[in-house]
Write an enzyme that holds these catalytic residues in place. Structure first.
Site, PDB file in Angstrom:
ATOM      1  N   LYS A  95     -12.314  -1.990   6.844  1.00  0.00           N
ATOM      2  CA  LYS A  95     -11.626  -2.903   7.755  1.00  0.00           C
ATOM      3  C   LYS A  95     -12.135  -2.731   9.190  1.00  0.00           C
ATOM      4  O   LYS A  95     -12.692  -3.660   9.743  1.00  0.00           O
ATOM      5  CB  LYS A  95     -10.110  -2.694   7.685  1.00  0.00           C
ATOM      6  CG  LYS A  95      -9.444  -3.335   6.477  1.00  0.00           C
ATOM      7  CD  LYS A  95      -9.365  -2.442   5.269  1.00  0.00           C
ATOM      8  CE  LYS A  95      -8.766  -3.146   4.059  1.00  0.00           C
ATOM      9  NZ  LYS A  95      -7.981  -2.217   3.230  1.00  0.00           N
ATOM     10  N   ASP A 136      -1.506   6.292   6.510  1.00  0.00           N
ATOM     11  CA  ASP A 136      -2.605   5.477   5.983  1.00  0.00           C
ATOM     12  C   ASP A 136      -2.922   4.398   7.023  1.00  0.00           C
ATOM     13  O   ASP A 136      -2.269   3.361   7.069  1.00  0.00           O
ATOM     14  CB  ASP A 136      -2.195   4.855   4.649  1.00  0.00           C
ATOM     15  CG  ASP A 136      -3.236   3.875   4.107  1.00  0.00           C
ATOM     16  OD1 ASP A 136      -4.299   3.690   4.758  1.00  0.00           O
ATOM     17  OD2 ASP A 136      -2.993   3.282   3.040  1.00  0.00           O
ATOM     18  N   TRP A 157       0.825  -1.211   0.000  1.00  0.00           N
ATOM     19  CA  TRP A 157       0.000   0.000   0.000  1.00  0.00           C
ATOM     20  C   TRP A 157       0.852   1.251   0.000  1.00  0.00           C
ATOM     21  O   TRP A 157       0.557   2.228  -0.689  1.00  0.00           O
ATOM     22  CB  TRP A 157      -0.980  -0.008   1.177  1.00  0.00           C
ATOM     23  CG  TRP A 157      -2.035  -1.060   1.004  1.00  0.00           C
ATOM     24  CD1 TRP A 157      -2.211  -2.171   1.760  1.00  0.00           C
ATOM     25  CD2 TRP A 157      -3.045  -1.115  -0.026  1.00  0.00           C
ATOM     26  NE1 TRP A 157      -3.265  -2.923   1.273  1.00  0.00           N
ATOM     27  CE2 TRP A 157      -3.791  -2.300   0.194  1.00  0.00           C
ATOM     28  CE3 TRP A 157      -3.384  -0.288  -1.100  1.00  0.00           C
ATOM     29  CZ2 TRP A 157      -4.868  -2.673  -0.637  1.00  0.00           C
ATOM     30  CZ3 TRP A 157      -4.452  -0.660  -1.923  1.00  0.00           C
ATOM     31  CH2 TRP A 157      -5.171  -1.831  -1.679  1.00  0.00           C
TER      32      TRP A 157
HETATM   33  C1  LIG Z   1      -7.405  -1.733   2.071  1.00  0.00           C
HETATM   34  C2  LIG Z   1      -6.308  -0.737   2.108  1.00  0.00           C
HETATM   35  C3  LIG Z   1      -6.219   0.308   1.159  1.00  0.00           C
HETATM   36  C4  LIG Z   1      -7.175   0.426  -0.007  1.00  0.00           C
HETATM   37  O1  LIG Z   1      -8.342   0.975   0.381  1.00  0.00           O
HETATM   38  P1  LIG Z   1      -9.492   1.385  -0.671  1.00  0.00           P
HETATM   39  O2  LIG Z   1     -10.564   1.846   0.254  1.00  0.00           O
HETATM   40  O3  LIG Z   1      -9.834   0.164  -1.441  1.00  0.00           O
HETATM   41  O4  LIG Z   1      -8.963   2.472  -1.518  1.00  0.00           O
HETATM   42  C5  LIG Z   1      -5.202   1.222   1.294  1.00  0.00           C
HETATM   43  N1  LIG Z   1      -4.308   1.136   2.292  1.00  0.00           N
HETATM   44  C6  LIG Z   1      -4.349   0.151   3.211  1.00  0.00           C
HETATM   45  C7  LIG Z   1      -3.345   0.115   4.296  1.00  0.00           C
HETATM   46  C8  LIG Z   1      -5.362  -0.807   3.140  1.00  0.00           C
HETATM   47  O5  LIG Z   1      -5.407  -1.785   4.057  1.00  0.00           O
END
Ligand SMILES: *Cc1c(COP(=O)(O)O)cnc(C)c1O
Length: 359
Positions: free
Chosen positions: A195, A171, A102
């Protein structure tokens, strides 16, 4: 009704209590004779929901007063573009520490909008560690430093907050609300909902208010954090259903003892699972012990030819979505807030039985 234990990496398990409330609410929300999906986001009922949702989130994460709480669409991925667009000019440099897939995506996206310096990168060991902060090659006066506190695919989680003067952009999609954080350590925190917050379709962004004015001139309205801050995130029609479920999840989380309470439960869950993996000669996890994720636990079997059997038999035993990401192989158990301790215990028991049978 039959529910399985769901170890999906995302969209992920939601608390059963929340789902039951949703089911009851759908035909007639708050005596309106309508579902929450059918009412105006500007009406008094939804305005009250939005205000309560923000207040609960602020309480759960102890968000300081000089931070805005924003709800956007576009997922965490859209924030990978919004961060450079809101914090830098095209000539500025942003530092990225890449500890997984990511973070790598975030750096590539930012590279379209500003200069990117990869200050640290754990690709050399397939993202199984966090490079020592002393080894990072950071830029003087960087616009910001981007990190991914929990990398969902390789299962690597920061156990420290980096230092330095640049605002940290984090993030936290896969570990937000899983344990206490000091929001004041960060300039920006963003997280897709699917999540630990609720259904896909809504994204949480916390921004320190002084950073809102860094947005570059001419930036699109919906890509501008300040637009959301100035409109209570009602810049345009928000994802009302996802927002409503997030509100229920925050309420549920408060009943679990808040972030402090769930952190204890999460600690027990992940500790037990890693102990079971480490104690066996059959399962293994390649991540440095100090930075093993409490949310996403990848593990491989001693013999990859047994993967298919493991997945078939675990699914038959009511343990769903254990297949690992293709870049890592093997299995991955995502054990977010809504995955109960019993689910982890059932998984550990299944793993032991499987080892006895095939190991
Ligand atoms: C799932 C995830 C994403 C992607 O998220 P989207 O909502 O599909 O854009 C980005 N960063 C991390 C750390 C994730 O776990």
């Amino acid at each position: 009704m039959s529910r399985v234990y769901n170890f999906s990496a995302g969209p992920a398990a939601l608390p059963l209590e929340v789902l039951e409330t949703v089911r009851n609410d759908i035909p007639d929300w708050l005596g309106t004779g309508m579902s929450v999906m059918e009412v105006s986001h500007r009406g008094p009922d939804f305005a009250e929901l939005a205000a309560r949702c923000e207040a609960n989130l602020r309480e759960l994460l102890k968000v300081p007063d000089d931070y805005s709480v924003l709800f956007t669409q576009g997922g965490a991925t859209m924030q990978m573009a919004m961060a450079p667009l809101n914090l830098s000019s095209a000539d500025d440099t942003a530092d990225y520490v890449i500890t997984g897939s990511w973070g790598k995506k975030a750096a590539a996206e930012a590279g379209k909008f500003c200069r990117v310096n990869v200050a640290g990168d754990a690709a050399d060991r397939n993202y199984t560690y966090i490079p020592d902060e002393a080894s990072w090659r950071r830029t003087d006066a960087a616009a910001y430093l981007h990190i991914t506190p929990n990398e969902t695919i390789a299962g690597v989680e920061f156990d420290f907050v980096p230092g330095g003067d640049a605002p940290i952009v984090a993030d936290m999609s896969s570990n937000i609300l899983s344990r206490p954080v000091d929001v004041g350590d960060y300039g920006v925190i963003y997280a897709g909902a699917q999540k630990n917050i609720g259904p896909a379709g809504i994204t949480l962004v916390l921004v320190r208010n002084d950073l809102l004015d860094r947005v570059r001139p001419g930036n699109a309205h919906l890509m501008t954090w300040k637009s959301y801050a100035e409109s209570d995130s009602m810049t345009n029609t928000p994802p009302t259903f996802a927002w409503y479920v997030a509100d229920l999840v925050f309420d549920w989380l408060k009943r679990q003892g808040g972030v402090e309470g769930i952190a204890e439960i999460n600690g027990r869950k992940s500790r037990r699972l890693y102990e079971a993996i480490d104690a066996s000669g059959f399962y293994s996890n390649p991540v440095d012990v100090a930075c093993r994720s409490r949310m996403n636990v990848p593990f491989v079997l001693a013999d990859a030819r047994l993967d298919k059997t493991f997945l078939e038999e675990s699914a038959a035993a009511g343990l769903a979505n254990l297949k690992g990401h293709r870049s890592v192989g093997g299995m991955r158990a995502s054990i977010y807030n809504a995955v109960p301790e019993e689910a982890v215990d059932a998984l550990i028991a299944f793993m032991a039985e499987f080892e006895t049978k095939y190991g």
